[in-house]
Motif scaffolding. Structure first.
Motif, PDB file in Angstrom:
ATOM      1  N   ALA A  29     -37.057  31.993  38.062  1.00  0.00           N
ATOM      2  CA  ALA A  29     -37.470  31.250  36.600  1.00  0.00           C
ATOM      3  C   ALA A  29     -38.248  31.337  35.695  1.00  0.00           C
ATOM      4  O   ALA A  29     -37.822  30.570  34.718  1.00  0.00           O
ATOM      5  CB  ALA A  29     -38.587  30.373  37.377  1.00  0.00           C
ATOM      6  N   THR A  93     -34.664  25.761  25.832  1.00  0.00           N
ATOM      7  CA  THR A  93     -34.681  24.253  25.881  1.00  0.00           C
ATOM      8  C   THR A  93     -36.525  23.766  24.915  1.00  0.00           C
ATOM      9  O   THR A  93     -36.436  22.891  24.310  1.00  0.00           O
ATOM     10  CB  THR A  93     -35.863  24.384  27.066  1.00  0.00           C
ATOM     11  OG1 THR A  93     -35.288  25.105  27.932  1.00  0.00           O
ATOM     12  CG2 THR A  93     -36.909  22.996  28.261  1.00  0.00           C
ATOM     13  N   THR A  94     -36.999  24.673  24.260  1.00  0.00           N
ATOM     14  CA  THR A  94     -38.585  24.838  23.646  1.00  0.00           C
ATOM     15  C   THR A  94     -37.590  23.741  22.345  1.00  0.00           C
ATOM     16  O   THR A  94     -38.369  22.753  22.404  1.00  0.00           O
ATOM     17  CB  THR A  94     -39.209  25.436  23.573  1.00  0.00           C
ATOM     18  OG1 THR A  94     -39.358  26.640  24.860  1.00  0.00           O
ATOM     19  CG2 THR A  94     -40.365  25.573  22.374  1.00  0.00           C
ATOM     20  N   HIS A 122     -43.916  21.195  31.651  1.00  0.00           N
ATOM     21  CA  HIS A 122     -44.336  22.897  31.210  1.00  0.00           C
ATOM     22  C   HIS A 122     -44.582  21.942  29.963  1.00  0.00           C
ATOM     23  O   HIS A 122     -44.742  21.606  29.104  1.00  0.00           O
ATOM     24  CB  HIS A 122     -42.591  23.143  30.832  1.00  0.00           C
ATOM     25  CG  HIS A 122     -42.651  24.427  30.015  1.00  0.00           C
ATOM     26  ND1 HIS A 122     -43.130  24.900  28.591  1.00  0.00           N
ATOM     27  CD2 HIS A 122     -42.370  25.503  31.010  1.00  0.00           C
ATOM     28  CE1 HIS A 122     -43.007  26.171  29.222  1.00  0.00           C
ATOM     29  NE2 HIS A 122     -42.996  26.980  29.643  1.00  0.00           N
ATOM     30  N   SER A 124     -43.809  22.744  26.390  1.00  0.00           N
ATOM     31  CA  SER A 124     -42.945  22.552  25.631  1.00  0.00           C
ATOM     32  C   SER A 124     -42.585  20.936  25.507  1.00  0.00           C
ATOM     33  O   SER A 124     -41.637  20.456  24.772  1.00  0.00           O
ATOM     34  CB  SER A 124     -41.893  23.767  26.185  1.00  0.00           C
ATOM     35  OG  SER A 124     -41.097  23.671  27.539  1.00  0.00           O
ATOM     36  N   ASN A 174     -41.170  23.777  37.192  1.00  0.00           N
ATOM     37  CA  ASN A 174     -41.685  25.298  37.306  1.00  0.00           C
ATOM     38  C   ASN A 174     -42.502  25.530  37.892  1.00  0.00           C
ATOM     39  O   ASN A 174     -42.426  27.482  37.922  1.00  0.00           O
ATOM     40  CB  ASN A 174     -41.485  26.286  35.508  1.00  0.00           C
ATOM     41  CG  ASN A 174     -42.325  25.599  34.720  1.00  0.00           C
ATOM     42  OD1 ASN A 174     -43.127  24.782  34.882  1.00  0.00           O
ATOM     43  ND2 ASN A 174     -42.927  26.310  34.060  1.00  0.00           N
ATOM     44  N   ASP A 199     -35.540  17.301  31.188  1.00  0.00           N
ATOM     45  CA  ASP A 199     -35.961  18.894  30.765  1.00  0.00           C
ATOM     46  C   ASP A 199     -35.301  19.728  31.897  1.00  0.00           C
ATOM     47  O   ASP A 199     -35.720  19.396  33.245  1.00  0.00           O
ATOM     48  CB  ASP A 199     -37.417  19.123  30.678  1.00  0.00           C
ATOM     49  CG  ASP A 199     -37.688  20.963  30.851  1.00  0.00           C
ATOM     50  OD1 ASP A 199     -36.831  21.741  30.874  1.00  0.00           O
ATOM     51  OD2 ASP A 199     -38.684  21.456  30.579  1.00  0.00           O
ATOM     52  N   ALA A 201     -34.356  22.920  32.219  1.00  0.00           N
ATOM     53  CA  ALA A 201     -34.703  24.119  32.600  1.00  0.00           C
ATOM     54  C   ALA A 201     -34.753  24.658  33.896  1.00  0.00           C
ATOM     55  O   ALA A 201     -34.151  26.191  34.081  1.00  0.00           O
ATOM     56  CB  ALA A 201     -35.842  24.268  31.841  1.00  0.00           C
ATOM     57  N   GLN A 202     -35.448  24.470  34.399  1.00  0.00           N
ATOM     58  CA  GLN A 202     -35.584  24.638  35.812  1.00  0.00           C
ATOM     59  C   GLN A 202     -34.584  24.186  37.135  1.00  0.00           C
ATOM     60  O   GLN A 202     -34.480  24.267  38.379  1.00  0.00           O
ATOM     61  CB  GLN A 202     -36.662  24.451  36.970  1.00  0.00           C
ATOM     62  CG  GLN A 202     -37.503  25.310  36.123  1.00  0.00           C
ATOM     63  CD  GLN A 202     -37.443  26.846  36.357  1.00  0.00           C
ATOM     64  OE1 GLN A 202     -37.184  27.517  36.879  1.00  0.00           O
ATOM     65  NE2 GLN A 202     -38.272  27.457  34.912  1.00  0.00           N
ATOM     66  N   SER A 222     -32.114  25.913  29.061  1.00  0.00           N
ATOM     67  CA  SER A 222     -31.723  27.592  27.826  1.00  0.00           C
ATOM     68  C   SER A 222     -30.820  28.730  29.162  1.00  0.00           C
ATOM     69  O   SER A 222     -30.354  28.692  29.875  1.00  0.00           O
ATOM     70  CB  SER A 222     -33.486  28.008  28.516  1.00  0.00           C
ATOM     71  OG  SER A 222     -34.176  27.269  27.758  1.00  0.00           O
ATOM     72  N   HIS A 224     -30.717  31.715  29.012  1.00  0.00           N
ATOM     73  CA  HIS A 224     -31.591  32.942  30.021  1.00  0.00           C
ATOM     74  C   HIS A 224     -32.021  32.230  30.916  1.00  0.00           C
ATOM     75  O   HIS A 224     -31.898  33.656  32.044  1.00  0.00           O
ATOM     76  CB  HIS A 224     -32.146  33.493  29.226  1.00  0.00           C
ATOM     77  CG  HIS A 224     -33.523  32.438  28.824  1.00  0.00           C
ATOM     78  ND1 HIS A 224     -34.563  32.864  29.747  1.00  0.00           N
ATOM     79  CD2 HIS A 224     -34.451  31.603  28.238  1.00  0.00           C
ATOM     80  CE1 HIS A 224     -35.499  32.134  29.404  1.00  0.00           C
ATOM     81  NE2 HIS A 224     -35.259  31.350  28.313  1.00  0.00           N
ATOM     82  N   LYS A 225     -31.483  31.768  31.397  1.00  0.00           N
ATOM     83  CA  LYS A 225     -32.343  30.737  32.668  1.00  0.00           C
ATOM     84  C   LYS A 225     -31.165  30.715  33.818  1.00  0.00           C
ATOM     85  O   LYS A 225     -30.974  30.235  35.096  1.00  0.00           O
ATOM     86  CB  LYS A 225     -33.099  29.203  32.743  1.00  0.00           C
ATOM     87  CG  LYS A 225     -34.469  30.121  32.519  1.00  0.00           C
ATOM     88  CD  LYS A 225     -35.566  28.970  32.449  1.00  0.00           C
ATOM     89  CE  LYS A 225     -36.686  29.261  31.279  1.00  0.00           C
ATOM     90  NZ  LYS A 225     -37.881  29.764  32.109  1.00  0.00           N
TER      91      LYS A 225
HETATM   92  N1  PLP Z   1     -39.721  23.693  30.880  1.00  0.00           N
HETATM   93  C1  PLP Z   1     -39.518  24.238  32.168  1.00  0.00           C
HETATM   94  C2  PLP Z   1     -39.555  23.689  33.321  1.00  0.00           C
HETATM   95  C3  PLP Z   1     -39.468  25.822  32.110  1.00  0.00           C
HETATM   96  O1  PLP Z   1     -39.148  26.370  33.110  1.00  0.00           O
HETATM   97  C4  PLP Z   1     -39.420  26.436  30.449  1.00  0.00           C
HETATM   98  C5  PLP Z   1     -39.285  27.910  30.566  1.00  0.00           C
HETATM   99  O2  PLP Z   1     -39.712  28.840  31.865  1.00  0.00           O
HETATM  100  C6  PLP Z   1     -38.976  25.794  30.009  1.00  0.00           C
HETATM  101  C7  PLP Z   1     -39.048  24.401  29.744  1.00  0.00           C
HETATM  102  C8  PLP Z   1     -38.775  26.189  28.221  1.00  0.00           C
HETATM  103  O3  PLP Z   1     -38.253  27.689  28.149  1.00  0.00           O
HETATM  104  P1  PLP Z   1     -37.614  28.110  27.234  1.00  0.00           P
HETATM  105  O4  PLP Z   1     -38.564  28.963  26.605  1.00  0.00           O
HETATM  106  O5  PLP Z   1     -36.807  28.739  27.162  1.00  0.00           O
HETATM  107  O6  PLP Z   1     -37.235  27.830  25.445  1.00  0.00           O
END
Ligand code: PLP
Length: 403
Positions: A29, A93-94, A122, A124, A174, A199, A201-202, A222, A224-225
């Motif tokens: 994650a 994502t951020t 998160h 972010s 996350n 969001d 990301a997950q 993102s 990289h995930k």
């Molecule tokens: N949002 C969620 C739910 C996340 O799990 C993460 C990273 O763990 C992010 C946002 C931020 O992602 P990034 O650090 O790749 O910008």
């Protein structure tokens, strides 16, 4: 059915020895490992086509530009967007959320306007809105959780009023690994004419996203995930919003004409992509998505859900275990008795097992749960039940040492 043994061959890092033990990587994650095809793509771009994109008349620049724009089309197809110019490349994502906060905020928000987020976001998806709170005086409204750690949808409905301008929530937490009912969340917001940012990301590595069916106004993730490189991510935005929003960063690429008296901006998507993009990363992200497609995201999800179910079943046999929420995806958070998660994580590390411990960049959720943090195990397509057996043995050993 996926051949996991075969898939693992694409990830040489999984053969690493950590303190003399073969790596068990359960921190997916945070970031996934990269298959050889993605690593090779990065090397291949630098060895065969490296040139700055979009501005060159020469051959290499055109090849690199075509490859980068090909990735944009791959992303469009991957999430089912209508137009490829609705795909904006960012650093992740951020940055995508910061872009929306800044550009949507700058265009549409004024003092007293309200943005709805949730308790399980998160950082972010919290801090960019708090920055707007300080800058222009918007208010944040927070969706509370139910006793089972899900979003309280009835309470969410009551947060809307004449000042609500945007909803911004995670698709999958996350920390808890629970999937939020984002389709319903979007429908409710749209019934108030309020747009929604999801969001992803997950969710992106584990869920089929059909953005038009979901009807999200913004969707961010993102690279990289999802087996792609670091430093590159995506903002999907509906054309009508992106066209109306002011640009985020100023500089090269995002302009049509620049005069000291007045500058005019480029069309989508370039209006939001100032400066030299990470075209190498973008091309490699396209490769990662093609690789995921070749396995089938539904197959990946099925495998990971089985791993999660198996891990929950095994963890539940350990006395004093607390699993938070009802994990239905590829991550789960737990505590055992009064053992500090950092101590547990340190012992597991010595056994070659990588998990994550702490607040997972979701301090408000951790505070709400009244705990110091959690231990989180999270899975990817290359993980196996044997990984989980070793992880469980490691946890049992750590508990013995720490009790
Ligand atoms: N949002 C969620 C739910 C996340 O799990 C993460 C990273 O763990 C992010 C946002 C931020 O992602 P990034 O650090 O790749 O910008």
């Amino acid at each position: 059915m996926l051949d996991i043994k075969d898939i693992r061959k694409e990830f040489p890092i999984l053969d690493s020895q950590i303190y003399g033990k073969t790596l068990i990587y359960l921190d997916n994650a945070a970031t996934t490992q990269k298959p050889l095809c993605v690593i090779d793509t990065i090397s291949n771009v630098y060895t065969t086509m490296n040139a700055n994109v979009h501005r060159g008349i020469h051959h290499l620049s055109q090849v690199a530009t075509t490859a980068m724009e090909g990735s944009r089309e791959t992303v469009r197809k991957f999430i089912g967007a209508e137009h490829s110019h609705e795909i904006i490349f960012t650093r992740g994502t951020t940055e995508s959320i910061n872009l929306v906060a800044s550009s949507f905020g700058g265009t549409y928000l004024k003092a007293g306007d309200e943005v709805i987020i949730s308790t399980m976001e998160h950082h972010s998806n919290i801090v960019p809105w708090q920055l707007l709170q300080e800058r222009i005086g918007i208010k944040l409204r927070i969706i509370p959780l139910t006793a089972e750690c899900g979003l309280d949808i009835e309470a969410y409905k009551r947060l809307f009023n004449g000042q609500t301008r945007l909803v911004s929530v995670a698709h999958v937490s996350n920390v808890l690994g629970v999937t939020n009912p984002v389709k319903e969340i979007i429908e409710i917001a749209h019934s108030h004419d309020v747009p929604v940012l999801i969001d992803g990301a997950q969710s992106i590595p584990h869920t089929r996203i059909d953005i038009q069916e979901l009807d999200a106004d913004f969707f961010v993730f993102s690279g990289h995930k999802i087996y792609g490189p670091t430093g590159v991510g995506v903002l999907y935005g509906k054309e009508k919003w992106l066209n109306a929003m002011q640009p985020y960063h100023g500089g090269g690429e995002m302009i049509k004409t620049v005069r000291f008296e007045k500058t005019t901006f480029n069309e989508l998507p370039y209006k939001f992509e100032a400066g030299t993009p990470d075209y190498v990363g973008i091309i490699a992200l396209g490769k990662a998505l093609e690789w995921v497609d070749s396995l089938g995201i539904e197959n990946i999800a099925m495998h990971e859900h089985e791993l999660t179910r198996y891990a929950v079943e095994k963890l539940n046999t350990i006395p004093g275990i607390r699993i938070f929420g009802k994990p239905d995806g590829a991550a789960l958070s737990f505590l055992i008795g009064d053992i500090h998660p950092a101590d547990l994580g340190t012992i597991l590390d010595r056994l070659g097992i990588a998990i994550r411990t702490g607040h997972h960049c979701a301090q408000p959720l951790i505070d709400y749960l009244g705990i110091p943090g959690t231990a989180r195990a999270s899975f990817a397509v290359y993980n196996t039940k044997e990984d989980i057996d070793i992880f469980i043995k490691g946890v049992e050993r750590a508990v013995k040492m720490l009790s």
